[in-house]
Design a protein around this motif. Structure first.
Motif, PDB file in Angstrom:
ATOM      1  N   PRO A 302       0.618  -1.130  -0.082  1.00 44.24           N
ATOM      2  CA  PRO A 302      -0.023   0.098  -0.031  1.00 44.24           C
ATOM      3  C   PRO A 302       0.943   1.498   0.006  1.00 44.24           C
ATOM      4  CG  PRO A 302       0.111  -0.900   2.114  1.00 44.24           C
ATOM      5  CD  PRO A 302       0.973  -1.899   1.454  1.00 44.24           C
ATOM      6  N   LEU A 303       1.336   1.723  -1.093  1.00 48.80           N
ATOM      7  CA  LEU A 303       2.212   2.891  -1.293  1.00 48.80           C
ATOM      8  C   LEU A 303       1.387   4.264  -1.222  1.00 48.80           C
ATOM      9  CD1 LEU A 303       4.584   1.858  -4.175  1.00 48.80           C
ATOM     10  CD2 LEU A 303       5.179   2.145  -1.750  1.00 48.80           C
ATOM     11  N   GLY A 304       0.054   4.257  -1.229  1.00 56.13           N
ATOM     12  CA  GLY A 304      -0.638   5.357  -1.377  1.00 56.13           C
ATOM     13  C   GLY A 304      -0.282   6.204  -2.761  1.00 56.13           C
ATOM     14  N   ARG A 305       0.111   7.452  -1.951  1.00 51.16           N
ATOM     15  CA  ARG A 305       0.440   8.418  -3.225  1.00 51.16           C
ATOM     16  C   ARG A 305       1.965   8.557  -3.305  1.00 51.16           C
ATOM     17  NH1 ARG A 305      -3.697  11.724  -5.127  1.00 51.16           N
ATOM     18  NH2 ARG A 305      -5.470  11.362  -4.401  1.00 51.16           N
ATOM     19  N   MET A 330       2.168  -2.354 -13.792  1.00 50.85           N
ATOM     20  CA  MET A 330       2.817  -1.671 -12.870  1.00 50.85           C
ATOM     21  C   MET A 330       2.171  -0.065 -12.860  1.00 50.85           C
ATOM     22  SD  MET A 330       5.072  -2.920 -10.915  1.00 50.85           S
ATOM     23  CE  MET A 330       6.375  -1.563 -10.418  1.00 50.85           C
ATOM     24  N   LEU A 331       2.040   0.464 -13.907  1.00 53.35           N
ATOM     25  CA  LEU A 331       1.411   1.807 -14.218  1.00 53.35           C
ATOM     26  C   LEU A 331       0.057   1.659 -13.565  1.00 53.35           C
ATOM     27  CD1 LEU A 331       2.844   2.854 -17.591  1.00 53.35           C
ATOM     28  CD2 LEU A 331       3.314   3.564 -15.331  1.00 53.35           C
ATOM     29  N   SER A 332      -0.710   0.448 -14.004  1.00 54.88           N
ATOM     30  CA  SER A 332      -2.119   0.456 -13.573  1.00 54.88           C
ATOM     31  C   SER A 332      -2.243   0.395 -12.175  1.00 54.88           C
ATOM     32  CB  SER A 332      -2.717  -0.816 -13.979  1.00 54.88           C
ATOM     33  OG  SER A 332      -4.102  -1.166 -13.527  1.00 54.88           O
ATOM     34  N   TRP A 333      -1.134  -0.450 -11.236  1.00 56.37           N
ATOM     35  CA  TRP A 333      -1.303  -0.280  -9.955  1.00 56.37           C
ATOM     36  C   TRP A 333      -0.933   0.921  -9.288  1.00 56.37           C
ATOM     37  CZ3 TRP A 333       3.704  -1.207  -7.381  1.00 56.37           C
ATOM     38  CH2 TRP A 333       3.637  -0.919  -5.875  1.00 56.37           C
ATOM     39  N   LEU A 334       0.335   1.509  -9.881  1.00 52.14           N
ATOM     40  CA  LEU A 334       0.725   2.881  -9.340  1.00 52.14           C
ATOM     41  C   LEU A 334      -0.708   4.012  -9.454  1.00 52.14           C
ATOM     42  CD1 LEU A 334       4.068   3.157 -10.824  1.00 52.14           C
ATOM     43  CD2 LEU A 334       3.434   2.426  -8.505  1.00 52.14           C
ATOM     44  N   ALA A 335      -1.371   3.724 -10.471  1.00 52.57           N
ATOM     45  CA  ALA A 335      -2.561   4.792 -10.864  1.00 52.57           C
ATOM     46  C   ALA A 335      -3.590   4.339  -9.842  1.00 52.57           C
ATOM     47  CB  ALA A 335      -2.977   4.630 -12.161  1.00 52.57           C
ATOM     48  N   GLU A 336      -3.585   3.117  -9.514  1.00 56.52           N
ATOM     49  CA  GLU A 336      -4.851   2.979  -8.334  1.00 56.52           C
ATOM     50  C   GLU A 336      -4.421   3.525  -6.936  1.00 56.52           C
ATOM     51  OE1 GLU A 336      -5.241  -1.269  -8.018  1.00 56.52           O
ATOM     52  OE2 GLU A 336      -6.557  -1.170  -9.966  1.00 56.52           O
ATOM     53  N   GLN A 337      -3.064   3.434  -6.692  1.00 54.45           N
ATOM     54  CA  GLN A 337      -2.598   4.088  -5.522  1.00 54.45           C
ATOM     55  C   GLN A 337      -2.917   5.600  -5.564  1.00 54.45           C
ATOM     56  OE1 GLN A 337      -0.827   1.917  -3.039  1.00 54.45           O
ATOM     57  NE2 GLN A 337      -2.045   0.509  -4.388  1.00 54.45           N
ATOM     58  N   GLU A 338      -2.927   6.220  -6.625  1.00 56.15           N
ATOM     59  CA  GLU A 338      -3.275   7.566  -6.434  1.00 56.15           C
ATOM     60  C   GLU A 338      -4.630   7.841  -6.791  1.00 56.15           C
ATOM     61  OE1 GLU A 338       0.618  10.282  -7.959  1.00 56.15           O
ATOM     62  OE2 GLU A 338      -0.511   8.782  -9.503  1.00 56.15           O
ATOM     63  N   GLY A 339      -5.320   6.706  -6.926  1.00 58.93           N
ATOM     64  CA  GLY A 339      -6.890   6.939  -7.082  1.00 58.93           C
ATOM     65  C   GLY A 339      -7.521   7.460  -8.496  1.00 58.93           C
ATOM     66  N   GLU A 340      -6.474   7.230  -9.499  1.00 60.07           N
ATOM     67  CA  GLU A 340      -6.881   7.388 -10.761  1.00 60.07           C
ATOM     68  C   GLU A 340      -7.305   6.083 -11.492  1.00 60.07           C
ATOM     69  OE1 GLU A 340      -3.370   8.909 -12.611  1.00 60.07           O
ATOM     70  OE2 GLU A 340      -3.271  10.682 -11.204  1.00 60.07           O
ATOM     71  N   GLN A 341      -8.739   5.912 -11.143  1.00 55.92           N
ATOM     72  CA  GLN A 341      -9.076   4.640 -11.479  1.00 55.92           C
ATOM     73  C   GLN A 341      -9.235   4.341 -13.243  1.00 55.92           C
ATOM     74  OE1 GLN A 341      -9.574   2.050  -9.286  1.00 55.92           O
ATOM     75  NE2 GLN A 341      -9.155   3.637  -7.821  1.00 55.92           N
ATOM     76  N   GLU A 342      -9.887   5.413 -13.840  1.00 54.71           N
ATOM     77  CA  GLU A 342      -9.699   5.509 -15.342  1.00 54.71           C
ATOM     78  C   GLU A 342      -8.538   5.039 -15.838  1.00 54.71           C
ATOM     79  OE1 GLU A 342     -11.469   5.180 -19.126  1.00 54.71           O
ATOM     80  OE2 GLU A 342     -12.358   4.973 -17.005  1.00 54.71           O
ATOM     81  N   GLN A 343      -7.410   5.898 -15.483  1.00 55.46           N
ATOM     82  CA  GLN A 343      -6.214   5.606 -16.228  1.00 55.46           C
ATOM     83  C   GLN A 343      -5.672   3.970 -15.628  1.00 55.46           C
ATOM     84  OE1 GLN A 343      -3.356   8.681 -14.847  1.00 55.46           O
ATOM     85  NE2 GLN A 343      -1.650   7.635 -15.815  1.00 55.46           N
ATOM     86  N   ALA A 344      -5.765   3.637 -14.510  1.00 51.84           N
ATOM     87  CA  ALA A 344      -5.641   2.340 -13.935  1.00 51.84           C
ATOM     88  C   ALA A 344      -6.201   1.339 -14.937  1.00 51.84           C
ATOM     89  CB  ALA A 344      -6.071   2.074 -12.427  1.00 51.84           C
TER      90      ALA A 344
END
Length: 363
Positions: A302-305, A330-344
Motif C-alpha cells: 500500500p504505497l498510497g500517493r 505496474m502503471l495500472s497499480w500505481l494509478a490505483e494508488q493515486e486514485g486514478e481509476q480510469e487511467q488504471a
C-alpha cells in the motif's frame, strides 16, 4: 573347410568299411542262464543304439514327471504375478485419471507381487487419502519403512494436507537433521513452516536450504518470493522483526539484498505508514527483469500517493520496452494508488493485451 574335410573322411571310411562289414558281418553269441542269443555285430550295435535311445527317453519322462508339481506351482505363481502386474498398470492409469477409490483398490491388489513394494504403498496412501479413506491411508503409511526419507515425506505431506502443518513441521525438524541432503524433504519442511506461520524458524532454515541445495537456482529465484515478503511483513506485524537479529544476520548478504527481501521490507514499511521509504527501497532495488516474479507481491504493497519516483522509473523502462505487459500492470497499480481509476483501467487493458496471463493474477 575343416568340416568339409571331416565329412569327406567319414564318407571315405564308410565306403571302405561298409562292404567289408556286410560281406563279413561276424556274429556274437551270448549264453546266459541256459539261454543262447546269437546275432551279427551290426545287429548288436543297432540294438545297443535303440536301448540307449529308450533309456534316454525314459530318463526324460521320469524327470518331467518329477518336476510336474513344481511346474504346476510355477504356473500358478506366474499367473498370480501377471494379475498383480495388470492390477498395477490399471491402478496407475486410475491414479492418473484421479479415480482415487479405484486406484486404491487396484494398487492394493497389486501388492500380492513384492516388486515395487514401497512405491505401491506410497501411491495407495495418497489414493486412499484423496478417496476419503483415512484409515487405509494411515495403515499404508505405517507399512512403509520407518527409517527412509520417502516414508517421512509421505507422512508429513498427508499431515499438511489434513491441515496439521504445525505437527508436520515438528515431525520434520528432526528428520531433516538426519537426512539434510534429501531435497524433497527439505522443501516440504520449509513449506510446512510457511503453512504453520513459523516465519522466524523458516528464515533460520534458509542457510541449510542453500548449503544442501534443496532448490535449484531457478527454483530458488522463485522461492525467495514465496518466503521473504510474507515472512518479513508477518514478523514486523508481530513486532519481532529486526535487521540486527541473529536469524537475519546469519543469512548470506545476497539473500538480505535480494529483490524479494527488499519487497518484504518495503511491504512492512508501507504498512507502518512509511510509504516514502518503501518507495525509495523499490526504486533503488527493482530491475526490469524482476517484474515478472515480483508483480504478485508488489501489487499488495500500500504505497498510497508515494509513487512518483517509481512511476518515472516504470515510464523510463516503458520507453525502451513498449510491449512489456508487466510495465503496464505496474502503471495500472500505481494509478490505483493515486486514485486514478480510469487511467488504471486503461493501463490494465494494455497489460492484458501484451501479457494475457496477467488476467489470472486478479483471480
Amino acid at each position: 573347410m575343416i568340416k568339409i574335410l571331416v565329412a569327406l573322411l567319414v564318407l571315405a571310411a564308410a565306403m571302405w568299411l561298409g562292404p567289408m562289414v556286410f560281406s563279413q558281418p561276424g556274429y556274437v553269441r551270448i549264453v546266459l542262464a541256459g539261454y543262447t542269443l546269437e546275432m551279427t555285430v551290426v545287429g548288436l550295435v543297432i540294438m545297443l543304439l535303440v536301448a540307449a535311445l529308450l533309456l534316454w527317453l525314459a530318463v526324460k519322462i521320469v524327470r518331467w514327471l518329477w518336476a510336474l508339481p513344481s511346474r504346476s506351482l510355477g504356473f500358478f505363481r506366474w499367473r498370480r504375478r501377471q494379475k498383480a502386474e495388470q492390477a498395477f498398470q490399471e491402478g496407475l492409469r486410475a491414479y492418473a485419471r484421479q479415480q482415487w477409490q479405484d486406484a486404491a483398490q487396484l494398487l492394493q491388489q497389486a501388492m500380492t507381487e513384492k516388486k515395487y513394494h514401497d512405491e505401491k504403498l506410497t501411491l495407495i496412501s495418497y489414493a486412499a487419502f484423496y478417496a476419503g479413506q483415512q484409515e487405509q491411508a494411515d495403515q499404508s503409511v505405517r507399512q512403509l519403512p520407518a527409517d527412509e526419507a520417502n516414508s517421512w515425506f509421505v507422512k508429513a505431506d498427508l499431515m499438511i494436507q489434513r491441515g496439521q502443518a504445525q505437527q508436520a513441521s515438528l515431525f520434520l525438524q528432526d528428520k531433516v537433521e538426519q537426512a539434510p541432503k534429501a531435497c524433497g524433504l527439505g522443501q516440504l519442511y520449509l513449506y510446512s513452516l510457511q503453512q504453520a506461520g513459523q516465519w522466524q524458524m523458516l528464515l533460520e532454515q534458509i542457510p541449510a536450504a542453500l548449503k544442501y541445495r534443496w532448490f535449484s537456482k531457478v527454483q530458488w529465484a522463485a522461492q525467495r518470493y514465496q518466503i521473504y515478503p510474507k515472512a518479513i511483513s508477518s514478523l514486523v506485524q508481530d513486532g519481532s522483526f529486526s535487521e540486527q537479529a541473529d536469524y537475519w544476520q546469519e543469512l548470506p548478504g545476497k539473500e538480505r539484498k535480494s529483490v524479494a527481501a527488499v519487497i518484504g521490507r518495503a511491504w512492512a514499511k508501507a504498512n507502518q505508514g512509511h510509504s516514502d521509504q518503501a518507495e525509495r527501497l523499490l526504486v533503488n532495488t527493482l530491475a526490469l527483469v524482476d517484474l515478472e516474479l515480483a508483480w504478485p507481491y508488489l501489487r499488495q504493497i500500500p504505497l498510497g500517493r508515494s509513487v512518483l519516483q517509481l512511476r518515472k522509473q516504470v515510464q523510463h523502462w516503458l520507453h525502451d520496452h513498449p510491449s512489456n505487459g508487466y510495465l503496464y500492470a505496474m502503471l495500472s497499480w500505481l494509478a490505483e494508488q493515486e486514485g486514478e481509476q480510469e487511467q488504471a483501467r486503461l493501463a490494465w487493458k494494455k497489460a492484458v493485451q501484451y501479457q494475457p496471463e496477467l488476467a489470472a493474477s486478479l483471480r
